[in-house]
Design a protein around this motif. Structure first.
Motif, PDB file in Angstrom:
ATOM      1  N   VAL A  36       2.917  -4.231   8.307  1.00  0.00           N
ATOM      2  CA  VAL A  36       2.696  -5.600   7.969  1.00  0.00           C
ATOM      3  C   VAL A  36       1.394  -5.658   6.980  1.00  0.00           C
ATOM      4  CG1 VAL A  36       1.407  -7.584   8.817  1.00  0.00           C
ATOM      5  CG2 VAL A  36       2.967  -6.519  10.357  1.00  0.00           C
ATOM      6  N   ALA A  37       0.538  -4.773   6.774  1.00  0.00           N
ATOM      7  CA  ALA A  37      -0.235  -4.295   5.658  1.00  0.00           C
ATOM      8  C   ALA A  37       0.321  -4.245   4.560  1.00  0.00           C
ATOM      9  CB  ALA A  37      -1.314  -3.473   6.306  1.00  0.00           C
ATOM     10  N   TYR A  39       1.756  -7.196   3.141  1.00  0.00           N
ATOM     11  CA  TYR A  39       0.726  -8.139   2.884  1.00  0.00           C
ATOM     12  C   TYR A  39       0.132  -8.151   1.475  1.00  0.00           C
ATOM     13  CZ  TYR A  39      -3.740 -10.712   2.711  1.00  0.00           C
ATOM     14  OH  TYR A  39      -4.764 -11.367   2.426  1.00  0.00           O
ATOM     15  N   TYR A  40      -0.460  -6.752   1.610  1.00  0.00           N
ATOM     16  CA  TYR A  40      -1.064  -6.489   0.172  1.00  0.00           C
ATOM     17  C   TYR A  40       0.016  -6.230  -1.089  1.00  0.00           C
ATOM     18  CZ  TYR A  40      -5.408  -5.332   2.688  1.00  0.00           C
ATOM     19  OH  TYR A  40      -6.461  -5.348   3.188  1.00  0.00           O
ATOM     20  N   LYS A  83       0.375  -9.831  -2.150  1.00  0.00           N
ATOM     21  CA  LYS A  83      -0.704 -10.447  -2.500  1.00  0.00           C
ATOM     22  C   LYS A  83      -0.989  -9.706  -4.126  1.00  0.00           C
ATOM     23  CE  LYS A  83      -5.780 -10.398  -1.777  1.00  0.00           C
ATOM     24  NZ  LYS A  83      -7.011  -9.882  -0.931  1.00  0.00           N
TER      25      LYS A  83
END
Length: 827
Positions: free
Chosen positions: A810-811, A814-815, A818
């Motif tokens: 997930v991280a 997400y990054y 982003k």
């Protein structure tokens, strides 16, 4: 979203092509059929009791009594409910049933690796096809080595993730490494994982050398640290599998022997002769280029047009043999003439692929080249096993865990990845740097002369280089002589077989030459600027796919499939003897089926609590009983102590018969005498001839759990099994004094606990392998419960690590999103 689709359109098209390929290859699957795989059938027999109780209880028991007197079920199947990989694999299988999902994983894994190497999509797709359609990838599927096939499929993406880490990816690299490594371990074929680690070990050594040379040692250790963290997470994700398996392995045939042997090297790990039984022949490397150079598979190659069939008709046709019968006999003849006991087919990497691999050794100027070359040579030498012991013995004797694995030729799965990888790097070098390569045309031409020349030599004068006979040639002649009663006819028969072996080798040699010639011409016209790069890639993709696809279809084709209902019904057709035995409603008697090799066949386990079974890693104590008490003859006393009430004998022609054994000791009994022995050897010797219902032999190591002064003779005593569940058994007994009870259940110290009226008491091992208890006098209830701590600890660690891995994914997403938005905002 539109931009995302546009940016990734090439990848999406490639994936769609892969889906189409597996759809067309496995059309019987979409028609509701399934593979009749021998190993899968064996697994179904082994798992039957477990799955019956799973359907009843909602969860699988951790122990089964359907094989070898009893063993943990997590060695034959594991639910791994807490493992994130379980759900990923299940999701894919929901859309793409087995074996479609396996080949799709082959393709996607190879494509990921090549994409990491920044190979353009269409060229990466060509490479993925070359990796995926290597012959043994499909032979393993046909044979039912499903876990091995899955493990092979995840090797390329693991390698790709490692390369990402060393190239500086500090987020996606470690996260993907953890994910792919977790899947690699989850499919649970540690031998393939081990071979992958050997290849990665060589890669890391090269990475360190280059880091020192480039003065980037700090970056190397940062990348290594991130990879170590990723691997730790992946291992923890699979703790529910690894911890119990590691615990079991120490007590299995992969661990220490309990009886000291003259050859101390056999006390730990597998016997070297057994491990080397399937070794790649040095000369058989020719099959990398010419698939049937050594005959192809052991049987099923010849038909009615073969020399053998023609000989049979000319010799025995007058005696009533038909063309159909001659063809049937010919199809069973051993066309393979290498030194393996038998084989389903050759290791074939593709003639065009091998041509590009060898060309790459000459023209590729890439750091990966030296890793690929070094690893391929090492892998090849290790695959030779008994045929080149200099390197194999070093690894077997000194390399950690190497001696735990058999069939050393299996290590060629790594070469089957690296050789196509080099071929793709060769094409990439040609496409991007052809103008900068000195004397390119000569290098291409000389490579063609060398590779093509080998094909033509085998095609024109096969007998000059190949004997078409193996070490069993004389035995084959003798066997046929006994069958036909005429040595001259037997010699003619074998000579016809040799001609057929030569013919199949010659035919494939011409075929491989044609593939090499077309590949050479495509490359030649490209470097002469007569072909564009896209045409070159598409043309070679078609050629390689045709080449490998057609060879794979020799082993895994539509005839390999049948209706799902027929697979089980044919493999486990209930015989009259099975029906008669199952009329006995006793809870715990055992059966041994002597109509086959009972200790390498799990079919009897489908209907009975079998003393036999099929598993690559039996408990060491059970294996030692087989070697000492069933070597040449069956020890009836040992059958008694295992409560073998029924013996199935007979054959397919005469039918099966049942022998009911009245001397079987039962599921539990009190003994009159307990005799202590000083070691395992004496204990084994003691059970060679004894009355298990009267006397028990106990190793002196259990003296502290035994109080002989309070032990009485069990007069008017009784004990019976009142409730049976594979991992929970309840007995009720009555005895006026303390007594020693022996149970016809396998002793396994890592999980079984015994309770008398709810109070735990120590379990004693008796008669080398059985459980025993010293029981207090009176009327009481005994419970055996299998609840290993390793399973509980592993499950908890798996849950924690799966959550960590999920959060990491997930991280990373997400990054990435982003950062992508930030870049677009700046531009």
């Amino acid at each position: 979203m539109k931009n995302w689709f546009k940016e990734n359109s090439a990848h999406l098209i490639v994936i769609a092509i892969f889906v189409a390929l597996v759809f067309f290859y496995f059309t019987p699957v979409w028609q509701g059929q399934t593979l009749a795989q021998s190993d899968v059938v064996q697994a179904q027999g082994a798992q039957k009791e477990m799955f019956d109780y799973k359907a009843q209880d909602g969860k699988a028991p951790l122990w089964t009594n359907s094989m070898f007197g009893g063993m943990p079920t997590y060695q034959i199947w594991s639910a791994s409910e807490n493992n994130i990989g379980t759900y990923i694999l299940a999701a894919v299988k929901t859309v793409f049933p087995q074996p479609i999902d396996i080949v799709l994983f082959y393709l996607l894994g190879g494509y990921f690796l090549l994409s990491v190497l920044r190979i353009r999509p269409w060229l990466a797709a060509l490479g993925a096809i070359a990796i995926a359609f290597t012959s043994y990838n499909f032979i393993y599927i046909e044979a039912g080595h499903v876990t091995k096939a899955y493990a092979i499929a995840f090797i390329p993406p693991v390698i790709g993730a490692v390369i990402m880490c060393f190239r500086g990816s500090r987020l996606w690299g470690p996260v993907l490494l953890a994910l792919f490594m977790a899947l690699e371990i989850r499919v649970n074929h540690l031998q393939m994982t081990y071979y992958m680690l050997i290849a990665l070990m060589v890669y890391v050594i090269f990475a360190l050398i280059y880091a020192i040379r480039d003065k980037k040692v700090k970056e190397f250790f940062i990348a290594s640290g991130l990879q170590l963290a990723a691997v730790i997470v992946a291992v923890m994700v699979n703790a529910s599998i690894l911890i119990p398996t590691y615990e079991y392995s120490k007590l299995s045939t992969r661990g220490h022997a309990n009886i000291t042997k003259v050859d101390a090297s056999k006390e730990k790990g597998l016997d070297k002769q057994y491990a080397y039984e399937w070794s790649q022949g040095v000369g058989e490397t020719l099959t990398f280029l010419i698939p049937n150079a050594y005959g192809g598979g052991s049987s099923g190659v010849l038909d009615e047009k073969s020399n053998v069939a023609k000989f049979l008709m000319s010799t025995f046709g007058a005696q009533g043999m038909s063309n159909v019968q001659a063809a049937e006999i010919a199809s069973r003849m051993p066309v393979y003439w290498g030194d393996k006991p038998f084989t389903s087919g050759p290791w074939y990497f593709g003639a065009g692929v091998l041509f590009l691999f060898i060309l790459g050794l000459v023209i590729v100027n890439n750091r990966l080249k030296w890793w690929i070359l070094t690893t391929t040579i090492l892998i090849l030498l290790l695959s030779f096993g008994k045929n080149f012991t200099l390197i194999s013995d070093l690894f077997f004797d000194y390399f950690p865990m190497y001696n735990k694995f058999r069939a050393v030729e299996s290590i060629l799965v790594i070469a089957a990845i690296l050789i196509p990888l080099m071929a793709v790097l060769t094409l990439n070098e040609l496409i991007t740097k052809a103008d900068k390569i000195e004397k390119l045309d000569k290098k291409v031409l000389y490579t063609f002369i060398g590779v093509g020349g080998v094909c033509l030599l085998i095609a024109f004068v096969p007998d000059l280089f190949l004997s078409f006979k193996n070490k069993d040639h004389a035995q084959l002649v003798e066997s046929l002589t006994q069958q036909v009663g005429d040595q001259n006819a037997a010699n003619q028969w074998v000579n016809s077989l040799i001609k057929d072996r030569s013919t199949v080798a010659t035919t494939d040699a011409y075929r491989s030459f044609a593939i090499v010639l077309i590949t050479f011409l495509a490359v030649w016209f490209f470097i002469k600027k007569k072909l564009s790069a896209n045409i070159l890639i598409i043309g070679l993709a078609v050629i390689f796919l045709f080449d490998l696809w057609s060879v794979d279809k020799r082993f895994l084709n539509d005839k390999s499939f049948m209706e799902k209902r027929l697979v089980t019904s044919q493999a486990f057709q209930e015989r009259e003897v099975d029906q008669l035995i199952r009329m006995d409603k006793d809870l715990s008697y055992r059966v041994i089926d002597l109509t086959t090799n009972p200790f390498s066949d799990a079919r009897a386990s489908y209907y009975h609590k079998s003393l036999g079974g099929y598993h690559a890693a039996k408990l060491m104590r059970f294996q030692e009983i087989l070697e000492n008490q069933f070597n040449g003859a069956v020890n009836e006393d040992v059958l008694d102590m295992f409560n073998v009430r029924y013996v199935i004998t007979g054959d397919e022609q005469k039918g099966q018969r049942i022998q009911r054994r009245s001397s079987a000791a039962g599921n539990a009994w009190f003994v009159d005498q307990v005799t202590f022995v000083k070691d395992n050897a004496q204990e084994m010797q003691a059970i060679s001839s004894f009355n298990p219902s009267k006397e028990a032999f106990v190793n002196e190591e259990f003296k502290d759990k035994f109080n002989g002064q309070r032990l009485g003779v069990p007069v008017n005593a009784s004990i019976k099994l009142t409730s049976y569940h594979p991992d929970k058994m309840v007995y009720e007994y009555s005895t006026p004094t303390e007594a020693f009870a022996v149970f016809s259940e396998v002793y396994y110290e890592k999980g079984w606990k015994a309770f008398v009226d709810g109070k735990e008491i120590p379990i004693i091992r008796a008669d080398y392998i059985l459980r025993a208890l010293q029981l207090p006098g009176g009327n009481h209830k005994v419970e055996f419960i299998f609840d290993p701590e390793s399973h509980k600890l592993g499950g908890m660690l798996t849950l924690i690590a799966s959550i960590i891995l999920g959060l990491g994914l997930v991280a990373a997403v997400y990054y990435s999103v982003k950062n992508d938005k930030t870049k677009k905002a700046i531009t």
